[in-house]
Design an enzyme around this catalytic site. Structure first.
Site, mmCIF file in Angstrom:
data_model
loop_
_atom_site.group_PDB
_atom_site.id
_atom_site.type_symbol
_atom_site.label_atom_id
_atom_site.label_comp_id
_atom_site.label_asym_id
_atom_site.label_seq_id
_atom_site.Cartn_x
_atom_site.Cartn_y
_atom_site.Cartn_z
ATOM 1 N N GLU A 251 0.847 -1.195 0.000
ATOM 2 C CA GLU A 251 0.000 0.000 0.000
ATOM 3 C C GLU A 251 0.879 1.239 0.000
ATOM 4 O O GLU A 251 2.011 1.200 0.465
ATOM 5 C CB GLU A 251 -0.879 0.044 1.258
ATOM 6 C CG GLU A 251 -1.892 -1.067 1.326
ATOM 7 C CD GLU A 251 -2.723 -0.998 2.601
ATOM 8 O OE1 GLU A 251 -2.688 0.025 3.302
ATOM 9 O OE2 GLU A 251 -3.390 -1.996 2.892
ATOM 10 N N LYS A 253 2.219 4.521 1.542
ATOM 11 C CA LYS A 253 2.285 5.103 2.886
ATOM 12 C C LYS A 253 2.128 6.617 2.747
ATOM 13 O O LYS A 253 2.967 7.284 2.156
ATOM 14 C CB LYS A 253 3.602 4.772 3.574
ATOM 15 C CG LYS A 253 3.651 5.272 5.008
ATOM 16 C CD LYS A 253 4.865 4.742 5.741
ATOM 17 C CE LYS A 253 4.791 4.959 7.233
ATOM 18 N NZ LYS A 253 4.852 6.366 7.634
ATOM 19 N N ARG A 258 -3.221 9.924 11.125
ATOM 20 C CA ARG A 258 -4.124 8.774 11.193
ATOM 21 C C ARG A 258 -5.509 9.221 11.652
ATOM 22 O O ARG A 258 -5.635 9.978 12.608
ATOM 23 C CB ARG A 258 -3.547 7.782 12.205
ATOM 24 C CG ARG A 258 -4.236 6.431 12.277
ATOM 25 C CD ARG A 258 -3.777 5.576 11.142
ATOM 26 N NE ARG A 258 -4.255 4.213 11.239
ATOM 27 C CZ ARG A 258 -3.541 3.202 11.721
ATOM 28 N NH1 ARG A 258 -2.321 3.409 12.187
ATOM 29 N NH2 ARG A 258 -4.033 1.983 11.735
ATOM 30 N N ARG A 274 -5.349 9.372 16.241
ATOM 31 C CA ARG A 274 -4.695 8.147 16.688
ATOM 32 C C ARG A 274 -4.762 7.979 18.206
ATOM 33 O O ARG A 274 -4.825 6.861 18.696
ATOM 34 C CB ARG A 274 -3.243 8.186 16.205
ATOM 35 C CG ARG A 274 -2.459 7.024 16.660
ATOM 36 C CD ARG A 274 -1.200 6.930 15.862
ATOM 37 N NE ARG A 274 -0.132 6.446 16.694
ATOM 38 C CZ ARG A 274 1.104 6.252 16.279
ATOM 39 N NH1 ARG A 274 1.419 6.533 15.040
ATOM 40 N NH2 ARG A 274 2.015 5.797 17.081
ATOM 41 N N GLU A 302 -5.988 7.730 6.574
ATOM 42 C CA GLU A 302 -5.096 8.861 6.804
ATOM 43 C C GLU A 302 -5.750 10.142 6.295
ATOM 44 O O GLU A 302 -6.351 10.140 5.227
ATOM 45 C CB GLU A 302 -3.798 8.578 6.028
ATOM 46 C CG GLU A 302 -2.637 9.410 6.424
ATOM 47 C CD GLU A 302 -1.811 8.842 7.595
ATOM 48 O OE1 GLU A 302 -2.299 7.961 8.343
ATOM 49 O OE2 GLU A 302 -0.687 9.314 7.759
ATOM 50 N N PHE A 342 -7.635 3.044 4.227
ATOM 51 C CA PHE A 342 -6.901 1.824 3.916
ATOM 52 C C PHE A 342 -7.399 0.603 4.680
ATOM 53 O O PHE A 342 -6.906 -0.493 4.470
ATOM 54 C CB PHE A 342 -5.378 1.997 4.063
ATOM 55 C CG PHE A 342 -4.918 2.611 5.364
ATOM 56 C CD1 PHE A 342 -4.983 1.898 6.545
ATOM 57 C CD2 PHE A 342 -4.400 3.889 5.381
ATOM 58 C CE1 PHE A 342 -4.540 2.461 7.734
ATOM 59 C CE2 PHE A 342 -3.946 4.459 6.572
ATOM 60 C CZ PHE A 342 -4.020 3.736 7.743
ATOM 61 N N ARG A 426 1.533 -3.209 17.832
ATOM 62 C CA ARG A 426 2.572 -2.929 16.868
ATOM 63 C C ARG A 426 3.185 -4.275 16.503
ATOM 64 O O ARG A 426 4.229 -4.658 17.005
ATOM 65 C CB ARG A 426 3.611 -2.007 17.494
ATOM 66 C CG ARG A 426 4.574 -1.415 16.506
ATOM 67 C CD ARG A 426 5.603 -0.553 17.209
ATOM 68 N NE ARG A 426 5.063 0.677 17.771
ATOM 69 C CZ ARG A 426 4.705 1.740 17.058
ATOM 70 N NH1 ARG A 426 4.841 1.726 15.751
ATOM 71 N NH2 ARG A 426 4.240 2.812 17.630
ATOM 72 N N LYS A 432 6.380 -0.930 7.894
ATOM 73 C CA LYS A 432 6.667 0.275 7.105
ATOM 74 C C LYS A 432 8.073 0.074 6.588
ATOM 75 O O LYS A 432 8.982 -0.234 7.353
ATOM 76 C CB LYS A 432 6.523 1.539 7.940
ATOM 77 C CG LYS A 432 7.196 1.470 9.283
ATOM 78 C CD LYS A 432 6.917 2.718 10.071
ATOM 79 C CE LYS A 432 7.540 2.569 11.463
ATOM 80 N NZ LYS A 432 7.323 3.632 12.360
HETATM 81 N N1 LIG Z 1 -1.437 2.522 3.957
HETATM 82 C C1 LIG Z 1 -1.174 2.745 5.244
HETATM 83 N N2 LIG Z 1 -1.397 1.764 6.158
HETATM 84 C C2 LIG Z 1 -1.142 1.969 7.468
HETATM 85 N N3 LIG Z 1 -0.663 3.136 7.981
HETATM 86 C C3 LIG Z 1 -0.431 4.139 7.119
HETATM 87 C C4 LIG Z 1 -0.673 3.989 5.723
HETATM 88 N N4 LIG Z 1 -0.348 5.154 5.129
HETATM 89 C C5 LIG Z 1 0.075 5.979 6.083
HETATM 90 N N5 LIG Z 1 0.034 5.389 7.293
HETATM 91 C C6 LIG Z 1 0.451 6.045 8.542
HETATM 92 O O1 LIG Z 1 1.700 5.530 8.930
HETATM 93 C C7 LIG Z 1 1.734 5.411 10.347
HETATM 94 C C8 LIG Z 1 2.797 4.441 10.738
HETATM 95 O O2 LIG Z 1 3.983 4.950 10.237
HETATM 96 P P1 LIG Z 1 5.035 5.689 11.128
HETATM 97 O O3 LIG Z 1 5.558 4.638 12.005
HETATM 98 O O4 LIG Z 1 6.028 6.394 10.282
HETATM 99 O O5 LIG Z 1 4.177 6.683 11.947
HETATM 100 P P2 LIG Z 1 4.681 7.453 13.161
HETATM 101 O O6 LIG Z 1 3.482 7.952 13.813
HETATM 102 O O7 LIG Z 1 5.718 8.424 12.730
HETATM 103 O O8 LIG Z 1 5.454 6.382 14.039
HETATM 104 P P3 LIG Z 1 4.969 5.174 14.874
HETATM 105 O O9 LIG Z 1 3.682 4.645 14.330
HETATM 106 O O10 LIG Z 1 6.101 4.185 14.688
HETATM 107 O O11 LIG Z 1 4.874 5.695 16.253
HETATM 108 C C9 LIG Z 1 0.321 4.990 10.665
HETATM 109 O O12 LIG Z 1 -0.034 5.247 11.997
HETATM 110 C C10 LIG Z 1 -0.492 5.823 9.696
HETATM 111 O O13 LIG Z 1 -0.779 7.073 10.264
#
Ligand SMILES: Nc1ncnc2c1ncn2[C@@H]1O[C@H](COP(=O)(O)OP(=O)(O)OP(=O)(O)O)[C@@H](O)[C@H]1O
Length: 561
Positions: A251, A253, A258, A274, A302, A342, A426, A432
Site C-alpha cells: 500500500e 504510505k 491517522r 490516533r 489517513e 486503507f 505494533r 513500514k
Molecule cells: N497505507 C497505510 N497503512 C497503514 N498506515 C499508514 C498507511 N499510510 C500511512 N500510514 C500512517 O503511517 C503510520 C505508521 O507509520 P510511522 O511509524 O512512520 O508513523 P509514526 O506515527 O511516525 O510512528 P509510529 O507509528 O512508529 O509511532 C500509521 O499510523 C499511519 O498514520
C-alpha cells in the site's frame, strides 16, 4: 468499597516488584471489588473514564496544589505544596505528608464524623470535574478536589493526588490488568485481550469476564461512534515481508495523520485521531466525504493535505488543520484535507477485526464505491481509496514503491494479506519499509529503455563497483527516480552509449549514482559475484568521478559485516 481500602490495596501492589505477585494481588482486588469492579479496574490504570473516551480531567499541577493547600489548613499555601514537591519529587508523597484527613477545612463543619470516601464517590466527583469547562470551572474544580482531599486519609490522599495528575504509578500496566482479569475470573487471557481490544475499556471487560465468562468476552463488539486503538506498524524490509508471507499486500504510505472514521447514516459521523481524540469538527471534508455511505461503518485511514492538483503536501500542512477548533472554514480555504481509507473495521453490524486484510479490503472497496464513483467525476480530487496490490516478488514491490514515491508520497507499507486487524498492536503484520541505512556510490555502465509512458527515456540503470582493472556489475536500479530525473539521466547517458542490444545499452562509465539497498547477497548474476537487493536511487553524485566510486573491496567489507 471505601477509597481507603482501595488505597491500602494499591499500596500493597506498589510495594510488590514481582509481576506474578502483582497480578495475583490485582486479581484478588478485582474479586473483592463487587459493584465497584469497573471503577477499580480503571483507577488502577490511572483512568477515570474508559480508554475510548478522550475526556480529560484537565487538572494542572497548580490547581491540584491549591486544592491540597486548602485541605491542609490555613497554614499551608499552594507555594508550600510546590516546595514540598520539589523536594519529594512526586505529588503522592506530598499529599500523603500533608496530614489532611478532614481535621481542617469547611467540609467538616457540622459533621464531626463525615461518611468515609468511597471509590464510587471519587469516580462520580471526578467525572463531574471532567465535565466542568469554561468560566468558573477553575474554582469549581478546586472545590471538588478540596472536598475529596478534605476527607482523605494519608494513603488515600497519595492516590487521589496521583490520579488527578495522571501519575498513578502503582506498577500496573494494561498487560497486568489483562492477566489479572483472566486470573480473577478464570477466563483465557486471549479472550480478555481480544475483548480489551474491541471494547477499549478495562472496567467493562472485567465485568464481562466476571458476569458472563468467556462467552461474554467473545461477545464484545465494536460500537460505531466509540473509537478503538489503531493497529500500528513496525519498521521492516521488503526482504522481511517476502520471507515471512506467501504474498505481500503493498500500500502507499501517506504522510498525513491517522484517522478513524465512524459513520452512522442514521445518526452521526465522528472522526477520531490516533490517540482517540474527537477531531470531527476540524475535518469537515472527511465528514462530507463519507456522508454518501449508506450503511454504518468504521474506517481506518489517513487525513492527507493535498494541493489544488490533488498532490500530497507535507505533513506539517495537515497539522495546521488537525486539532483546530477555531477558524476551520478559513483554514479549509488554505489547506485542503482528503481522506485516504486503507482499512475497514466494521460494516453494517458486522465486525471485521478477525477477517483477513484481503477480505477487509474488499469490504472497504464495496462501501466506498458510491462515494469514490461520485468523486471520480471530479478528476482533480483523486481517489479516496488508497492504492493496494497483492504481489509475490521483489520487482513488483519495487515498482509500487517507485509509483508511490513518484506521486510524492512517503513510501510504502507492506502487510500480510491474511492478517487480522489487531487494535493497539505494533505487530509483525504491518511493516513500514525502512529507509536504507547504507548507500553505495556506483558507476552506471549500462541502461535499458523504458516502456509505455517512459519509452523515450532510459529507465533502468546497470550499476558497477570499481575493481582492480575496471568495473564489475552489481545490480540494477529503477526505483525512486522521478520522470524529471529520468529525462535528465537520459540526456547525460545517451551520448555515452557504446553499443546496444534490443532495449539494452552499454554506456561508458562516467556517471556515478548514490544508491540505497536493503541487503547485499552473493549472486552469480553479476560480474562482482554480488547483487544488491532492493537498490533504490538516492542521488546523482555530481561531485564524484568513476575513480571515486565505491570499490568491490568496500562491498566485500560490507558483506562481511
Ligand atoms: N497505507 C497505510 N497503512 C497503514 N498506515 C499508514 C498507511 N499510510 C500511512 N500510514 C500512517 O503511517 C503510520 C505508521 O507509520 P510511522 O511509524 O512512520 O508513523 P509514526 O506515527 O511516525 O510512528 P509510529 O507509528 O512508529 O509511532 C500509521 O499510523 C499511519 O498514520
Amino acid at each position: 468499597m471505601d477509597f481507603a481500602d482501595f488505597a491500602d490495596r494499591a499500596a500493597a501492589v506498589e510495594a510488590e516488584s514481582a509481576d506474578l505477585e502483582v497480578t495475583s494481588l490485582v486479581a484478588d482486588l478485582f474479586v473483592d471489588s463487587g459493584i465497584d469492579l469497573p471503577v477499580v479496574a480503571r483507577l488502577l490504570l490511572g483512568r477515570v473514564v474508559p480508554a475510548w473516551d478522550s475526556t480529560t480531567l484537565d487538572v494542572g499541577p497548580s490547581l491540584c496544589h491549591e486544592a491540597l493547600a486548602r485541605a491542609a489548613g490555613p497554614n499551608v499555601i499552594a507555594d508550600d505544596v510546590a516546595d514540598r514537591l520539589a523536594e519529594a519529587g512526586e505529588i503522592g508523597a506530598v499529599a500523603e505528608s500533608l496530614d489532611l484527613d478532614g481535621q481542617q477545612g469547611l467540609a467538616t463543619f457540622g459533621a464531626a464524623d463525615p461518611e468515609p470516601l468511597t471509590v464510587a464517590e471519587v469516580d462520580t466527583r471526578l467525572r463531574d470535574l471532567a465535565a466542568a469547562a469554561g468560566a468558573g470551572s477553575h474554582d469549581h474544580k478546586v472545590d471538588v478536589l478540596f472536598g475529596l482531599f478534605n476527607r482523605a486519609d494519608s494513603l488515600s490522599a497519595r492516590y487521589l493526588a496521583r490520579l488527578v495528575l495522571s501519575e498513578m504509578r502503582v506498577g500496573v500496566g494494561e498487560g497486568i490488568v489483562r492477566d489479572a482479569i483472566a486470573e480473577a475470573f478464570d477466563v483465557p487471557v486471549a479472550a480478555v485481550e481480544r475483548a480489551l481490544q474491541v471494547e477499549n475499556d478495562c472496567g467493562a471487560v472485567a465485568v464481562r469476564a466476571r458476569d458472563k465468562g468467556t462467552d461474554g468476552l467473545n461477545a464484545a463488539a465494536l460500537v460505531v461512534g466509540r473509537p478503538v486503538s489503531a493497529m500500528l506498524a513496525q519498521a521492516g524490509t521488503a526482504v522481511d515481508a517476502l520471507d515471512a508471507w506467501a504474498s505481500v499486500a503493498v500500500e502507499t504510505k501517506f504522510d498525513g495523520a491517522r484517522v478513524q472514521v465512524h459513520h452512522d447514516p442514521a445518526g452521526d459521523t465522528r472522526v477520531f485521531s490516533r490517540n482517540l481524540e474527537d477531531v470531527t469538527d476540524a475535518l469537515p471534508e472527511i465528514v462530507e466525504f463519507v456522508a454518501g455511505i449508506d450503511v454504518p461503518v468504521i474506517l481506518d485511514g489517513e487525513a492527507l493535505a493535498v494541493d489544488d492538483a490533488g498532490d500530497p503536501l507535507p505533513f506539517q500542512e495537515v497539522l495546521r488543520r488537525f486539532r483546530r477548533k477555531h477558524d476551520v472554514a478559513r483554514m479549509r480555504e488554505e489547506v485542503t484535507i482528503e481522506f485516504r481509507a486503507f482499512d475497514c473495521l466494521h460494516v453494517d453490524g458486522t465486525d471485521l477485526l478477525d477477517a483477513p486484510l484481503l477480505d477487509r479490503r474488499e469490504r472497504l472497496t464495496d462501501v466506498l464505491s458510491p462515494v469514490v464513483d461520485r468523486r471520480a467525476t471530479d478528476a482533480a480530487r483523486g481517489a479516496a481509496l488508497s492504492p493496494f496490490a497483492v504481489v509475490d516478488g521483489a520487482d513488483a514491490i519495487a515498482a509500487h514503491e517507485a509509483d508511490a514515491l513518484d506521486a510524492g508520497h512517503e513510501g510504502i507499507m507492506l502487510k500480510d494479506p491474511d492478517s487480522a486487524y489487531t487494535p493497539g498492536k505494533r505487530g509483525q503484520n504491518w511493516l513500514k519499509r525502512k529507509p536504507d541505512v547504507e548507500t553505495l556510490d556506483l558507476v552506471v555502465t549500462g541502461a535499458e529503455w523504458g516502456e509505455g509512458r517512459r519509452a523515450n527515456h532510459l529507465g533502468t540503470f546497470l550499476l558497477s563497483a570499481r575493481a582492480e582493472d575496471g568495473f564489475v556489475t552489481i545490480g540494477k536500479v529503477a526505483t525512486g527516480i522521478t520522470d524529471e530525473r529520468l529525462a535528465d539521466l537520459t540526456d547525460r547517458l545517451e551520448p555515452l552509449i557504446r553499443g546496444r542490444e534490443g532495449t539494452e545499452v552499454d554506456v561508458e562509465p562516467r556517471v556515478v549514482l548514490e544508491v540505497g539497498y536493503e541487503e547485499i547477497q552473493a549472486s552469480p548474476t553479476y560480474g562482482s559475484g554480488y547483487a544488491l537487493r532492493f537498490p533504490r536511487f538516492v542521488a546523482v553524485r555530481e561531485d564524484k568521478t568513476p575513480n571515486e566510486a565505491d570499490s568491490l573491496a568496500r562491498v566485500e567489507r560490507l558483506v562481511d559485516g
